[in-house]
Design a protein around this motif. Structure first.
Motif, PDB file in Angstrom:
ATOM      1  N   ALA A  32      29.532  39.021  42.591  1.00 43.75           N
ATOM      2  CA  ALA A  32      29.194  38.838  41.181  1.00 43.75           C
ATOM      3  C   ALA A  32      29.950  39.825  40.294  1.00 43.75           C
ATOM      4  O   ALA A  32      30.365  39.492  39.175  1.00 43.75           O
ATOM      5  CB  ALA A  32      27.675  38.995  40.984  1.00 43.75           C
ATOM      6  N   TRP A  33      30.140  41.034  40.788  1.00 45.81           N
ATOM      7  CA  TRP A  33      30.870  42.052  40.028  1.00 45.81           C
ATOM      8  C   TRP A  33      32.327  41.633  39.812  1.00 45.81           C
ATOM      9  O   TRP A  33      32.843  41.725  38.689  1.00 45.81           O
ATOM     10  CB  TRP A  33      30.807  43.376  40.781  1.00 45.81           C
ATOM     11  CG  TRP A  33      31.469  44.531  40.074  1.00 45.81           C
ATOM     12  CD1 TRP A  33      32.746  44.949  40.237  1.00 45.81           C
ATOM     13  CD2 TRP A  33      30.886  45.387  39.088  1.00 45.81           C
ATOM     14  NE1 TRP A  33      33.013  46.028  39.431  1.00 45.81           N
ATOM     15  CE2 TRP A  33      31.884  46.317  38.712  1.00 45.81           C
ATOM     16  CE3 TRP A  33      29.625  45.455  38.508  1.00 45.81           C
ATOM     17  CZ2 TRP A  33      31.640  47.306  37.761  1.00 45.81           C
ATOM     18  CZ3 TRP A  33      29.396  46.454  37.568  1.00 45.81           C
ATOM     19  CH2 TRP A  33      30.384  47.363  37.202  1.00 45.81           C
ATOM     20  N   GLY A  36      32.482  38.711  37.387  1.00 44.27           N
ATOM     21  CA  GLY A  36      32.253  39.191  36.022  1.00 44.27           C
ATOM     22  C   GLY A  36      33.478  39.880  35.442  1.00 44.27           C
ATOM     23  O   GLY A  36      33.828  39.666  34.273  1.00 44.27           O
ATOM     24  N   LYS A  40      36.375  39.234  31.755  1.00 43.02           N
ATOM     25  CA  LYS A  40      36.344  40.248  30.703  1.00 43.02           C
ATOM     26  C   LYS A  40      37.749  40.501  30.162  1.00 43.02           C
ATOM     27  O   LYS A  40      38.748  40.343  30.863  1.00 43.02           O
ATOM     28  CB  LYS A  40      35.757  41.556  31.236  1.00 43.02           C
ATOM     29  CG  LYS A  40      34.314  41.444  31.699  1.00 43.02           C
ATOM     30  CD  LYS A  40      33.375  41.116  30.528  1.00 43.02           C
ATOM     31  CE  LYS A  40      33.302  42.249  29.548  1.00 43.02           C
ATOM     32  NZ  LYS A  40      32.306  41.986  28.483  1.00 43.02           N
ATOM     33  N   VAL A  52      30.421  44.731  32.206  1.00 45.04           N
ATOM     34  CA  VAL A  52      30.843  43.561  32.957  1.00 45.04           C
ATOM     35  C   VAL A  52      29.836  42.418  32.862  1.00 45.04           C
ATOM     36  O   VAL A  52      30.221  41.236  32.885  1.00 45.04           O
ATOM     37  CB  VAL A  52      31.090  43.957  34.424  1.00 45.04           C
ATOM     38  CG1 VAL A  52      29.821  44.492  35.069  1.00 45.04           C
ATOM     39  CG2 VAL A  52      31.654  42.790  35.220  1.00 45.04           C
ATOM     40  N   PHE A  53      28.555  42.712  32.739  1.00 43.50           N
ATOM     41  CA  PHE A  53      27.541  41.663  32.694  1.00 43.50           C
ATOM     42  C   PHE A  53      26.991  41.434  31.284  1.00 43.50           C
ATOM     43  O   PHE A  53      25.890  40.912  31.117  1.00 43.50           O
ATOM     44  CB  PHE A  53      26.387  42.000  33.639  1.00 43.50           C
ATOM     45  CG  PHE A  53      26.796  42.001  35.087  1.00 43.50           C
ATOM     46  CD1 PHE A  53      27.358  40.879  35.669  1.00 43.50           C
ATOM     47  CD2 PHE A  53      26.629  43.129  35.861  1.00 43.50           C
ATOM     48  CE1 PHE A  53      27.750  40.870  37.001  1.00 43.50           C
ATOM     49  CE2 PHE A  53      27.009  43.133  37.195  1.00 43.50           C
ATOM     50  CZ  PHE A  53      27.573  42.007  37.765  1.00 43.50           C
ATOM     51  N   SER A  54      27.751  41.813  30.290  1.00 37.38           N
ATOM     52  CA  SER A  54      27.337  41.572  28.901  1.00 37.38           C
ATOM     53  C   SER A  54      28.493  40.920  28.153  1.00 37.38           C
ATOM     54  O   SER A  54      29.668  41.240  28.409  1.00 37.38           O
ATOM     55  CB  SER A  54      26.956  42.894  28.223  1.00 37.38           C
ATOM     56  OG  SER A  54      28.047  43.799  28.219  1.00 37.38           O
ATOM     57  N   TYR A  57      32.864  37.125  26.816  1.00 33.93           N
ATOM     58  CA  TYR A  57      33.692  36.794  27.962  1.00 33.93           C
ATOM     59  C   TYR A  57      34.891  35.973  27.490  1.00 33.93           C
ATOM     60  O   TYR A  57      34.890  35.401  26.392  1.00 33.93           O
ATOM     61  CB  TYR A  57      32.895  36.007  29.000  1.00 33.93           C
ATOM     62  CG  TYR A  57      31.761  36.797  29.623  1.00 33.93           C
ATOM     63  CD1 TYR A  57      32.012  37.746  30.591  1.00 33.93           C
ATOM     64  CD2 TYR A  57      30.442  36.590  29.219  1.00 33.93           C
ATOM     65  CE1 TYR A  57      30.981  38.479  31.174  1.00 33.93           C
ATOM     66  CE2 TYR A  57      29.403  37.313  29.790  1.00 33.93           C
ATOM     67  CZ  TYR A  57      29.683  38.260  30.768  1.00 33.93           C
ATOM     68  OH  TYR A  57      28.661  38.994  31.324  1.00 33.93           O
TER      69      TYR A  57
END
Length: 280
Positions: A32-33, A36, A40, A52-54, A57
């Motif tokens: 997932a990392w 993500g 970006k 990375v998760f906000s 994108y």
């Protein structure tokens, strides 16, 4: 009739579920990392990877792959090498497994033991001799040079031998009554029964060939002969600085998609082989 409710069994299953879920999250977190990071903006990742998760994108990294990246050439090389090794392993392992399991010939047991020794000998122990041999025959930087080493699979021979032994010999005897030759029994009668084992062996072989780094690093010295593993590794010192971390991770995600598709398509054969449902 419905089974009676058992609180202890339900509690045990629930605990097992949560334990499995925790381990699944731990295993999927790096994936997932990477995914993500691939969505970006590279300028944002230069500051830090904490976002990375906000959002926001972007698809710019994947668009750049289709524009100017060499990844398609590396992808084609990996497809040729992995497919060639898989086909070769399936053919040779199936024929060898049938011979060891069904035919009588001199030194059969001794030869099978020698094959099993291949499971214990690491590739690094023979890499110098192999490199010299392929250099003598001018096979470096060729598809044949990348494919041939992976076609000798001791595990494949062992797997197919055990699978052929599990097939009842009454099937052979029935075919012999119809005047079938040994080759016809192998090709028309027994080989179709080994489809689950072949699918399992094919998937494992394809994955190992696709992810192989050691031999392509030695044999493929020209950029146009790089496989995906070598190409992406060579990009880490170039694209990671010029194009950005997001572009590099987008290449990695793009490179892994064929493997995911192959596994999803053939996973039912793996389940069948593991559960022993090949011969009824």
């Amino acid at each position: 009739m419905a089974r009676p409710y058992d609180p202890d069994t339900f509690t045990a299953h629930r605990r097992l579920f949560w334990i499995s879920a925790v381990f699944a999250v731990i295993m999927l977190a790096p994936v997932a990392w990477i995914v993500g990071l691939s969505f970006k903006d590279n300028a944002e990742l230069m500051v830090g990877t904490q976002s990375v998760f906000s959002p926001p994108y972007t698809l710019a990294n994947y668009v750049n792959i289709f524009k100017s990246s060499s990844v398609f050439g590396w992808l084609w090389n990996s497809i040729i090498v992995a497919t060639g090794q898989t086909i070769g392993v399936l053919i040779l392992s199936s024929m060898a497994g049938y011979a060891f399991a069904r035919l009588e010939f001199p030194f059969r047991k001794t030869l099978f033991i020698i094959v099993l020794f291949g499971l214990a000998v690491p590739e690094q122990a023979i890499i110098i001799a192999r490199h010299q041999m392929f250099n003598w025959f001018a096979l470096h930087n060729t598809y044949l040079g990348l494919i041939l080493p992976g076609m000798s699979s001791a595990f494949g021979v062992y797997l197919m031998t055990q699978f052929f032994r599990a097939i009842p010999k009454e099937i052979d005897e029935a075919a012999l009554l119809d005047n079938a030759s040994a080759w016809r029994i192998f090709w028309k009668v027994l080989l179709p029964l080994t489809l689950p084992a072949q699918a399992t062996l094919g998937i494992f072989t394809f994955l190992m060939a696709w992810n192989d780094y050691w031999w392509p690093l030695i044999s493929a010295t020209k950029k146009e002969m790089f496989t995906l593993t070598i190409g992406i590794a060579s990009s880490q010192s170039n694209f990671a600085q010029s194009e950005g971390l997001g572009f590099l991770t987008a290449q990695a995600v793009f490179a892994s998609l064929p493997v995911v598709v192959v596994y999803i398509f053939f996973q039912r054969h793996i389940v069948t082989a593991v559960s022993g449902g090949a011969v009824k």
